[in-house]
Design an enzyme around this catalytic site. Structure first.
Site, PDB file in Angstrom:
ATOM      1  N   GLU A 171       0.842  -1.357  -0.046  1.00  0.00           N
ATOM      2  CA  GLU A 171       0.064   0.105  -0.086  1.00  0.00           C
ATOM      3  C   GLU A 171       0.799   1.300   0.065  1.00  0.00           C
ATOM      4  O   GLU A 171       0.560   2.170  -0.775  1.00  0.00           O
ATOM      5  CB  GLU A 171      -0.971  -0.008   1.092  1.00  0.00           C
ATOM      6  CG  GLU A 171      -1.931   1.323   1.218  1.00  0.00           C
ATOM      7  CD  GLU A 171      -2.737   1.424   0.109  1.00  0.00           C
ATOM      8  OE1 GLU A 171      -2.888   2.593  -0.268  1.00  0.00           O
ATOM      9  OE2 GLU A 171      -3.064   0.277  -0.315  1.00  0.00           O
ATOM     10  N   GLU A 172       1.969   1.341   0.778  1.00  0.00           N
ATOM     11  CA  GLU A 172       2.742   2.517   0.935  1.00  0.00           C
ATOM     12  C   GLU A 172       3.956   2.477   0.215  1.00  0.00           C
ATOM     13  O   GLU A 172       4.443   3.472  -0.207  1.00  0.00           O
ATOM     14  CB  GLU A 172       2.862   2.697   2.381  1.00  0.00           C
ATOM     15  CG  GLU A 172       1.801   2.903   3.399  1.00  0.00           C
ATOM     16  CD  GLU A 172       0.541   3.426   2.713  1.00  0.00           C
ATOM     17  OE1 GLU A 172       0.766   4.329   1.834  1.00  0.00           O
ATOM     18  OE2 GLU A 172      -0.610   3.613   3.458  1.00  0.00           O
ATOM     19  N   SER A 232     -10.926   9.928   0.361  1.00  0.00           N
ATOM     20  CA  SER A 232      -9.749   9.484   0.832  1.00  0.00           C
ATOM     21  C   SER A 232      -9.140  10.417   1.593  1.00  0.00           C
ATOM     22  O   SER A 232      -9.585  11.118   2.489  1.00  0.00           O
ATOM     23  CB  SER A 232      -8.648   8.533   0.020  1.00  0.00           C
ATOM     24  OG  SER A 232      -7.644   7.904   0.441  1.00  0.00           O
ATOM     25  N   ASP A 235     -13.998  -1.469   3.563  1.00  0.00           N
ATOM     26  CA  ASP A 235     -12.795  -0.800   3.300  1.00  0.00           C
ATOM     27  C   ASP A 235     -11.601  -1.342   4.129  1.00  0.00           C
ATOM     28  O   ASP A 235     -11.637  -1.555   5.412  1.00  0.00           O
ATOM     29  CB  ASP A 235     -13.001   0.542   3.632  1.00  0.00           C
ATOM     30  CG  ASP A 235     -11.927   1.507   3.174  1.00  0.00           C
ATOM     31  OD1 ASP A 235     -10.780   1.084   3.043  1.00  0.00           O
ATOM     32  OD2 ASP A 235     -12.114   2.498   2.818  1.00  0.00           O
ATOM     33  N   HIS A 259     -12.167   0.512  -0.346  1.00  0.00           N
ATOM     34  CA  HIS A 259     -11.828   1.803  -0.401  1.00  0.00           C
ATOM     35  C   HIS A 259     -12.321   2.519  -1.680  1.00  0.00           C
ATOM     36  O   HIS A 259     -12.508   3.701  -1.691  1.00  0.00           O
ATOM     37  CB  HIS A 259     -10.071   2.009  -0.402  1.00  0.00           C
ATOM     38  CG  HIS A 259      -9.619   3.373  -0.043  1.00  0.00           C
ATOM     39  ND1 HIS A 259     -10.311   3.949   1.234  1.00  0.00           N
ATOM     40  CD2 HIS A 259      -8.893   4.454  -0.562  1.00  0.00           C
ATOM     41  CE1 HIS A 259      -9.715   5.256   1.256  1.00  0.00           C
ATOM     42  NE2 HIS A 259      -9.001   5.400   0.378  1.00  0.00           N
TER      43      HIS A 259
END
Length: 731
Positions: free
Chosen positions: A191-192, A592, A668, A700
């Protein structure tokens, strides 16, 4: 004013074929450079993709793999595949979501949980199914020399030898009871860090480096996956800010000697960020938990001694890139932000500390594309002309002197994505402008167009043709932030705009790091739709957003939702000073980080600044979000308690005076649903009215034509009620 309901119906906005026309996706050259392959959606089902090829010699196109033949019915994805697609932002894709080249005549196509090898013959492509199991095979690829197909199955890495058909497990067996898996990327890596894999072949296929991921210490956050007819409790390993991360070790499997060696283990305060093989070495980048340094580590062979030739440091935070390239003379080319802007640089020789920059210090590099065969010229994507347009540039690769001025190769007035051929003589360029949807062409390396791969001509046959007459082009400008830095904005005005009238405004906000929303490119068609409803659409890239360098980004250090909010309010002040803006009818919306910014902005703005706000999937408490992202900007809740309190939505919630719509997917797994439920509780306890729309089974992003249409109707109904005069459908 033009009747918007006839010029672009809402029901057409998300229907097939896409209003933006056909777009070539996942464009790749064959290893011998004779073909370009790409994924192309079907006109009648824009989310289903087939594999196509473009013959460079003839310019001919043909379908290589028809996804309907391999996946005639929609397949239930594994939880791992669902999560991976969410992280890659391709959730909702059906058919072929990914593929990889092997040799010049072999490709691998994973679909429906199994693997298919495509061999190109004189009589056309031949497809062979390699796996047929109840388990879901994913993260599959062909090895560098084309001898193996490797993949992850049930938390371990396997390889099939393509000549013998023998399947071999390359890693230990996963241990679910101990939360140990092999060859995978943990949540924050995907994800990051945008590291989607956990295993890497050496160029000669002798070695496979792989991860051991131990999530035993990571908190289990029960996530209620609420669908229309059932509720599933997913025990998600989710490392929230300040809490334990997964422990990741790096191993190397020597296929020749049939032995496996442990190379490195992260420990509790280190991340494994990148892994790269060169012709003779294994390199891996690690990041400390404070994210103030990226350490480049190297090891060559048994006994796999590790040392660190270079460390990039930043007292605020460091940003990762995917740039790592071995030059013909063995030196390593990367990009760093040592000078404040991202520059291409060569790692220092032994005994020296500083990398040697090869691009100008005042221009942002987006990514290294390739280096000429003799190593004397660099091709890179970046923003040397304007931050509003990304282009392909070339520059002499001579780190001994000051960097030369780059030469722009791609056409101005557009934003470009490029992929350069193996022989460096051509490139595939996908470009778009505010007035033209994406086009993909084959170009000589000097920028001369050789032929269209996907011309996407905006002619009478284009899906957008019936609505082109009222197409709107944004105007661009800059405002000054409080520290004097330029803030770029775009403003989209309704059709038949009358400067003597006053219009309602929708401020579309994202505002978070590593995102830029104001560019000269084909914009959001939802903006076009809303403008045709009589709204002015305003976007502003506040400080903290992307492609402007450290000084612009670092202002949010340890206090988000402050400088970004003040920049957005400066934009609102500018709007209110315009004679064509109705200062009493300004709304704001975002999703978001944009949902977070929507809430932080309305809750800190003077009362009456906004007439409506719509916030989707917002982070409301940074202690609920993941470690790698949150701690980079905020530190931990323990060492920055004051910053977390000031940067969270919940402490301000009782201030709500703006009509508010909250929206969230009920499954989510990124910004978990409790971010919204905690806000709801505080609003209710303080007697604050708000509207709510939740989406069962959605993560999400809200996916699919029906639900996207519903979401837009929900937002439009809310905005119309608060931003337009009662009983009127016009401003």
């Amino acid at each position: 004013m033009t009747d918007a309901t006839h010029t672009l119906p809402l029901e057409r906005l998300y229907a097939s074929p896409s209003l933006s026309g056909p777009v070539a996706r996942s464009v790749k050259y064959s290893p011998d450079g004779t073909r370009v392959t790409f994924l192309k959606s079907r006109a009648g089902e824009q989310n289903r993709f087939d594999l196509w090829q473009f013959d460079i010699a003839t310019g001919g196109q043909s379908m290589l793999v028809d996804s309907m033949l391999l996946e005639p019915e929609t397949v239930d994805l594994s939880e791992e595949e669902k999560a991976l697609r969410e992280r890659k932002r391709i959730a909702g894709t059906v058919g072929i979501a990914d593929y990889s080249w092997g040799t010049a005549d072999t490709l691998l196509v994973p679909i429906a949980g199994d693997l298919h090898l495509v061999t190109l013959t004189a009589n056309g492509p031949v497809v062979k199914q390699l796996t047929d199991t109840d388990a879901f095979e994913y993260d599959a690829r062909i090895s560098p020399l084309g001898n193996y197909v490797s993949f992850v199955r049930e938390g371990a890495v396997f390889a099939i030898h393509l000549t013998t058909g023998t399947e071999t497990r390359l890693t230990p067996v996963a241990d679910p009871d101990e939360a140990i898996s092999y060859g995978v990327a943990e949540y924050v890596a995907q994800e990051e860090m945008k590291r989607f894999t956990g295993y890497w072949w050496s160029p000669d296929e002798r070695y496979v480096a792989f991860t051991e991921v131990n999530e035993k210490g990571v908190d289990i956050i029960p996530r209620f996956d609420i669908e229309a007819d059932k509720v599933t409790v997913v025990q998600q390993r989710y490392p929230r800010a300040g809490r334990p991360n997964a422990r990741v070790a790096l191993f190397v499997n020597d296929l020749v000697k049939d032995r496996t060696d442990r190379i490195f283990e992260t420990g509790p305060n280190t991340y494994l960020a990148r892994v790269n093989w060169t012709s003779g070495s294994l390199w891996f980048q690690t990041v400390n938990r404070d994210q103030t340094e990226i350490r480049y580590n190297r090891t060559d062979s048994l006994p796999w001694r590790v040392w660190s030739p270079y460390t990039e440091r930043n007292p605020v935070w460091v940003n990762l890139s995917n740039d790592f390239r071995e030059l013909p003379d063995g030196r390593i080319l990367v990009t760093t932000e040592d000078g404040g802007m991202r520059q291409a640089a060569i790692l220092p020789p032994a005994g020296q500390r500083d990398a040697l920059p090869v691009t100008p210090a005042d221009q942002v590099v987006h990514s290294v594309e390739t280096v000429s065969e003799d190593g004397t010229k660099l091709y890179y994507s970046g923003y040397a002309d304007t931050v509003l347009e990304r282009h392909l540039y070339s520059i002499p690769l001579d780190p001994k002197g000051a960097p030369a001025s780059p030469k722009r190769i791609t056409e101005a007035g557009k934003t470009w994505d490029v992929r350069i051929s193996p022989d460096r003589q051509t490139f595939v360029g996908t470009s778009s402008s505010p007035d033209h949807p994406p086009q993909t062409g084959l170009y000589r390396i000097d920028g001369t167009l050789l032929g269209w791969i996907e011309e996407n001509a905006l002619d009478a046959h284009h899906p957008y043709a019936p609505y082109k007459v009222d197409h709107l082009t944004p105007e661009y400008g800059t405002l000054k932030a409080e520290d004097g830095q330029d803030l770029h904005y775009s403003i989209l005005k309704p059709p038949a705009f009358d400067s003597t009238r006053k219009y309602p405004v929708i401020v579309e906000v994202y505002g978070g790091p590593h995102v830029q929303t104001v560019t000269r490119s084909w914009g959001s068609l939802s903006d076009q739709f809303l403008a045709r409803q009589g709204y002015i659409i305003f976007r502003l890239d506040n400080r903290g957003s992307d492609n402007r360098g450290r000084e612009f980004e670092n202002v949010i250090h340890r206090r988000t939702g402050g400088p970004e909010v003040r920049d957005q309010l400066a934009g609102v002040d500018w709007l209110k000073s315009q004679p064509f803006v109705d200062a009493d009818r300004i709304g704001i919306q975002g999703w978001s980080y944009g949902g977070y910014m929507t809430l932080m902005t309305i809750l800190q703005a003077p009362e009456g600044t906004f007439a409506a706000a719509a916030a989707g999937a917002p982070v409301t408490d940074w202690s609920l979000y993941d470690t790698f992202y949150t701690e980079r900007y905020m530190g931990t809740p323990e060492n920055n308690a004051e910053g977390y309190a000031a940067s969270g939505v919940l402490p301000y919630a009782a201030n709500l005076t703006t009509p508010l719509l909250l929206m969230h997917g009920m499954a989510d797994d990124n910004v978990t649903f409790d971010n919204t439920t905690r806000l709801m509780t505080i609003l209710q306890e303080n007697g604050k009215q708000f509207e709510l729309m939740t989406y069962p089974g959605q993560r999400h992003g809200i996916r699919g034509q029906a639900l996207q249409t519903h979401l837009m109707k929900t937002r439009l109904d809310f905005l119309d009620r608060h931003l337009k005069p009662s009983g009127s459908d016009q401003p």
